[in-house]
Motif scaffolding. Structure first.
Motif, mmCIF file in Angstrom:
data_model
loop_
_atom_site.group_PDB
_atom_site.id
_atom_site.type_symbol
_atom_site.label_atom_id
_atom_site.label_comp_id
_atom_site.label_asym_id
_atom_site.label_seq_id
_atom_site.Cartn_x
_atom_site.Cartn_y
_atom_site.Cartn_z
ATOM 1 N N ALA A 118 -3.509 43.264 25.267
ATOM 2 C CA ALA A 118 -3.063 42.622 24.026
ATOM 3 C C ALA A 118 -4.299 42.513 23.147
ATOM 4 C CB ALA A 118 -2.477 41.248 24.300
ATOM 5 N N ILE A 119 -4.221 43.009 21.923
ATOM 6 C CA ILE A 119 -5.389 43.074 21.046
ATOM 7 C C ILE A 119 -5.059 42.452 19.690
ATOM 8 C CG2 ILE A 119 -7.076 44.583 19.921
ATOM 9 C CD1 ILE A 119 -6.591 46.618 22.115
ATOM 10 N N PHE A 120 -5.967 41.609 19.211
ATOM 11 C CA PHE A 120 -5.823 40.968 17.907
ATOM 12 C C PHE A 120 -7.039 41.319 17.056
ATOM 13 C CE2 PHE A 120 -3.737 38.472 21.140
ATOM 14 C CZ PHE A 120 -2.471 38.269 20.605
ATOM 15 N N GLY A 121 -6.799 41.607 15.784
ATOM 16 C CA GLY A 121 -7.885 42.030 14.916
ATOM 17 C C GLY A 121 -7.900 41.281 13.603
ATOM 18 N N VAL A 122 -9.095 41.130 13.026
ATOM 19 C CA VAL A 122 -9.242 40.544 11.699
ATOM 20 C C VAL A 122 -10.289 41.358 10.946
ATOM 21 C CG1 VAL A 122 -10.937 38.859 12.536
ATOM 22 C CG2 VAL A 122 -9.751 38.454 10.363
ATOM 23 N N GLY A 123 -10.001 41.651 9.693
ATOM 24 C CA GLY A 123 -10.921 42.458 8.904
ATOM 25 C C GLY A 123 -10.469 42.527 7.464
ATOM 26 N N GLU A 124 -10.489 43.730 6.902
ATOM 27 C CA GLU A 124 -10.171 43.917 5.490
ATOM 28 C C GLU A 124 -9.374 45.205 5.313
ATOM 29 O OE1 GLU A 124 -12.839 43.211 1.613
ATOM 30 O OE2 GLU A 124 -13.361 45.061 2.669
ATOM 31 N N ASP A 125 -8.343 45.142 4.470
ATOM 32 C CA ASP A 125 -7.588 46.348 4.135
ATOM 33 C C ASP A 125 -7.792 46.691 2.669
ATOM 34 O OD1 ASP A 125 -6.081 44.276 3.017
ATOM 35 O OD2 ASP A 125 -4.171 45.298 3.347
ATOM 36 N N LYS A 126 -7.487 47.935 2.334
ATOM 37 C CA LYS A 126 -7.645 48.399 0.952
ATOM 38 C C LYS A 126 -6.575 49.424 0.638
ATOM 39 C CE LYS A 126 -11.148 50.092 -2.296
ATOM 40 N NZ LYS A 126 -12.578 50.447 -2.449
ATOM 41 N N LEU A 127 -5.958 49.271 -0.512
ATOM 42 C CA LEU A 127 -4.979 50.230 -1.022
ATOM 43 C C LEU A 127 -5.517 50.778 -2.330
ATOM 44 C CD1 LEU A 127 -2.090 51.362 -0.430
ATOM 45 C CD2 LEU A 127 -1.243 49.608 -1.988
ATOM 46 N N GLU A 128 -5.437 52.094 -2.492
ATOM 47 C CA GLU A 128 -6.041 52.731 -3.666
ATOM 48 C C GLU A 128 -5.061 53.707 -4.305
ATOM 49 O OE1 GLU A 128 -10.366 53.957 -3.759
ATOM 50 O OE2 GLU A 128 -9.416 55.926 -3.712
ATOM 51 N N ILE A 129 -5.045 53.718 -5.633
ATOM 52 C CA ILE A 129 -4.242 54.664 -6.407
ATOM 53 C C ILE A 129 -5.156 55.368 -7.399
ATOM 54 C CG2 ILE A 129 -2.239 54.987 -7.902
ATOM 55 C CD1 ILE A 129 -1.340 52.163 -7.020
ATOM 56 N N ILE A 130 -5.104 56.683 -7.402
ATOM 57 C CA ILE A 130 -5.824 57.466 -8.404
ATOM 58 C C ILE A 130 -4.782 58.234 -9.221
ATOM 59 C CG2 ILE A 130 -7.441 59.357 -8.823
ATOM 60 C CD1 ILE A 130 -8.920 58.528 -6.312
ATOM 61 N N THR A 131 -4.769 58.029 -10.517
ATOM 62 C CA THR A 131 -3.846 58.752 -11.390
ATOM 63 C C THR A 131 -4.619 59.824 -12.154
ATOM 64 O OG1 THR A 131 -4.131 57.121 -13.162
ATOM 65 C CG2 THR A 131 -2.293 56.795 -11.642
ATOM 66 N N VAL A 132 -4.009 61.005 -12.244
ATOM 67 C CA VAL A 132 -4.625 62.134 -12.947
ATOM 68 C C VAL A 132 -3.599 62.727 -13.903
ATOM 69 C CG1 VAL A 132 -5.763 64.367 -12.717
ATOM 70 C CG2 VAL A 132 -6.079 62.637 -10.944
ATOM 71 N N GLU A 133 -3.989 62.852 -15.156
ATOM 72 C CA GLU A 133 -3.132 63.450 -16.174
ATOM 73 C C GLU A 133 -2.883 64.921 -15.856
ATOM 74 O OE1 GLU A 133 -3.313 62.881 -20.898
ATOM 75 O OE2 GLU A 133 -4.882 64.184 -20.101
ATOM 76 N N GLY A 134 -1.668 65.394 -16.114
ATOM 77 C CA GLY A 134 -1.346 66.791 -15.864
ATOM 78 C C GLY A 134 -2.238 67.734 -16.660
ATOM 79 N N PHE A 135 -2.542 68.900 -16.080
ATOM 80 C CA PHE A 135 -3.417 69.852 -16.762
ATOM 81 C C PHE A 135 -3.101 71.267 -16.298
ATOM 82 C CE2 PHE A 135 -5.505 68.325 -12.957
ATOM 83 C CZ PHE A 135 -5.939 69.482 -12.336
ATOM 84 N N SER A 136 -3.541 72.238 -17.075
ATOM 85 C CA SER A 136 -3.398 73.652 -16.734
ATOM 86 C C SER A 136 -4.416 74.439 -17.551
ATOM 87 C CB SER A 136 -1.986 74.158 -17.027
ATOM 88 O OG SER A 136 -1.690 74.044 -18.407
#
Length: 218
Positions: A118-136
């Protein structure tokens, strides 16, 4: 301690591989699995802005390490979520994340070949979003007129509770870990600058991982 940076820009501490100084044992594992964080508020936010729906099932990869002292387990882990994408008429959003933790646990059963914890953990999470405009166009044209992009991130304290079972044979470990994570969600940053508002999301949800590594309990 300076943490390494993965290709998404998310930082994690190095994998801990700890060996017991008292001779009881220790293990180091790499893992691959699936996580389903509850990011419904983020999905709703993006849908309102024309982004397509997407499945919140992420493939995860990571590493963990711990030592066993008289049935007690101590160590750490880090895991990253493989990037998924969604888009609207003008841009694409790349969503990724990960977390690192300090772990404490207890050896529930061991016969030297099969171990369960049985394992218990404590730390830090991170969620990231990168948006990029369409190109060609050609490389030269895009380089001279680069598309607009932005990086959004949110992080907070992160807790997990899990059960792990593994088989040990001649120092090789193969096993399975299942658990649940909970995030104390923080605010958002844009290019690492604090901003107000935004959906409150983190990596809350279940996960399952296949683990493989090395170590021994004696």
């Amino acid at each position: 301690m300076i943490a390494p940076t993965n290709k998404t820009g998310i930082q994690f501490p190095p994998m801990l591989i700890l060996i017991s100084v008292y001779g009881y044992g220790g293990f180091g594992h790499y893992s691959v699995g699936i996580a389903r964080p509850d990011i419904s508020k983020l999905k709703d936010f993006l849908k309102q802005r024309g982004y397509s729906d997407f499945d919140n099932t992420f493939i995860t990869t990571g590493g963990s390490g711990y030592a066993v002292f008289k049935r007690f387990v101590i160590g750490g882990e880090s895991n990253s979520l493989k990037t998924i994408t969604t888009s609207n008429d003008s841009s694409t959003a790349y969503i990724s994340g990960g977390y690192w933790q300090f772990s404490l646990g207890y050896l529930l059963y061991s016969n030297k070949k099969f171990n369960s914890y049985a394992i218990f953990g404590v730390g830090e999470d991170k969620l990231e979003i990168i948006t990029v405009e369409g190109f060609s166009g050609s490389f030269e044209n895009i380089f001279d007129n680069p598309p607009k992009s932005a990086k959004y991130s949110t992080e907070g304290f992160f807790f997990t509770a899990s059960l792990q079972g593994d088989v040990s044979l001649y120092g090789l470990n193969i096993g399975l870990r299942v658990g649940y994570g909970y995030s104390l969600k923080g605010g958002w940053k844009v290019w690492d600058k604090d901003v107000s508002g935004g959906p409150k999301v983190g990596l809350d949800g279940p996960f399952i991982r296949l683990i493989i590594g090395g170590g021994i309990i004696i």
